[in-house]
Design an enzyme around this catalytic site. Structure first.
Site, short mmCIF file in Angstrom:
data_model
loop_
_atom_site.label_atom_id
_atom_site.label_comp_id
_atom_site.label_asym_id
_atom_site.label_seq_id
_atom_site.Cartn_x
_atom_site.Cartn_y
_atom_site.Cartn_z
N PHE A 216 0.80 -1.22 0.00
CA PHE A 216 0.00 0.00 0.00
C PHE A 216 0.83 1.27 0.00
CE2 PHE A 216 -0.93 -1.43 4.62
CZ PHE A 216 0.20 -0.83 5.14
N HIS A 233 -2.07 3.13 12.89
CA HIS A 233 -1.34 3.11 14.17
C HIS A 233 -0.05 2.30 14.08
CE1 HIS A 233 -2.20 -0.88 16.38
NE2 HIS A 233 -2.40 -1.09 15.10
#
Length: 323
Positions: A216, A233
């Site tokens: 990604f 996170h």
């Protein structure tokens, strides 16, 4: 607190020996000798370990007979809220690296990088067994924490929903299972995607959900709605920004972005996000963030927050739109 490592090792040992599953499947008490014989443990040593854990509420002892207490039952492989996979993963991947936490505070380098000699996710994904263990553990943990999250939640409009870093696909399946007009993509690293295929097949959604492998940080598939569930996170601000920029580029103006994360409260009250942040401190470059920190990060990628939706879980859903 300082002696907590002893308890975590004891819990790991009974999970690794699979004692809770044995008791669960027996449907009633077993003697210490029976458990020792089935698990290959030493009787005297096992008795001492179980005696200690019984005092902490994991088991009950009646003479030489051992039964599961409700907390201990969560360590059975068969429990609906099983913590078996998570316990093994945590202790086999996190425990030893955390011994280098002081190094993190002195240098800024994650303890796991220092201990393993490479970033944690590189270490996990280079071994198929570790990768599967991590996926199974995260699925079990997040499944429990997510219970009821989407019960009253309406997914934003958009036919194609892409779950970026979707792991086993369980979040995407939960979001679109009752929406026959929606199609989905589970996007993750190739070693991780097999788990998603199994989830999709089990829910009969092969015709509506595609599994795509990739990185990604390089690019993501085009979609109308993007789901980033417990992904940002894992990364420092610079890396998280790259990911969000990939999403904004692929989706284009008007694409919706759902960020599902724990949000650190501004006050000093206890919150799960703060404990998770301790894990992040030792195990990688990521962090839990406040609402203001998420807003700043999203804005830097050209994504504006529309609203923050609280849920009955420790997670919140940040709804945003690509400008």
């Amino acid at each position: 607190m300082a002696g907590g490592f002893q308890v975590s090792q004891a819990v790991y040992v009974v999970a690794k020996l699979d004692l809770p599953t044995m008791l669960d499947e027996a449907g009633g008490p077993l003697t210490v000798s029976e458990l020792a014989e089935r698990s290959g443990a030493q009787v005297q040593h096992l008795r001492r370990l179980l005696r200690t854990l019984a005092s902490m509420g994991l088991f009950t002892l009646d003479g030489d007979e051992v039964s599961l207490a409700p907390i201990g039952a969560t360590l059975s492989r068969n429990a609906a809220d099983s913590m078996h996979a998570a316990t093994l993963m945590w202790m086999e991947t996190h425990y030893a690296p955390f011994g280098d936490l002081l190094h993190t505070l002195k240098t800024g380098e994650p303890a796991s990088d220092h201990y393993l000699g490479k970033p944690f996710f590189d270490w996990v994904t280079e071994n198929p067994d570790r990768s599967q263990q991590f996926s199974d553990a995260m699925a079990s943990v997040t499944k429990g924490l997510r219970t009821g999250m989407f019960d009253d939640y309406a997914l934003p409009a958009g036919e194609l929903v892409a779950d970026i870093g979707g792991a086993d696909g369980s979040v995407l399946v939960e979001l679109i299972k009752d929406l026959p007009d929606r199609r989905g993509i589970v996007f993750d690293l190739p070693p991780v995607t097999q788990a998603a295929r199994a989830t999709i097949a089990a829910r009969g959604l092969e015709g509506r959900v595609e599994v795509v492998g990739g990185d990604f940080f390089d690019s993501v598939p085009a979609a109308d709605v993007y789901v980033l569930s417990y992904i940002l996170h894992d990364w420092d601000d610079a890396s998280a920004l790259r990911l969000l920029q990939s999403v904004a580029k692929a989706g284009g103006p008007g694409a919706r972005v759902l960020v599902i994360e724990t949000i650190v409260p501004d006050g000093g009250e206890p919150h799960l996000a703060k404990m998770i942040d301790l894990t992040m401190l030792g195990m990688g470059p990521g962090m839990e963030r406040t609402k203001a920190e998420y807003e700043s990060l999203l804005n830097a990628a050209g994504v504006g927050i529309d609203r923050v939706v609280p849920t009955p879980t420790p997670y919140s859903i940040i709804e945003a739109t690509v400008a």
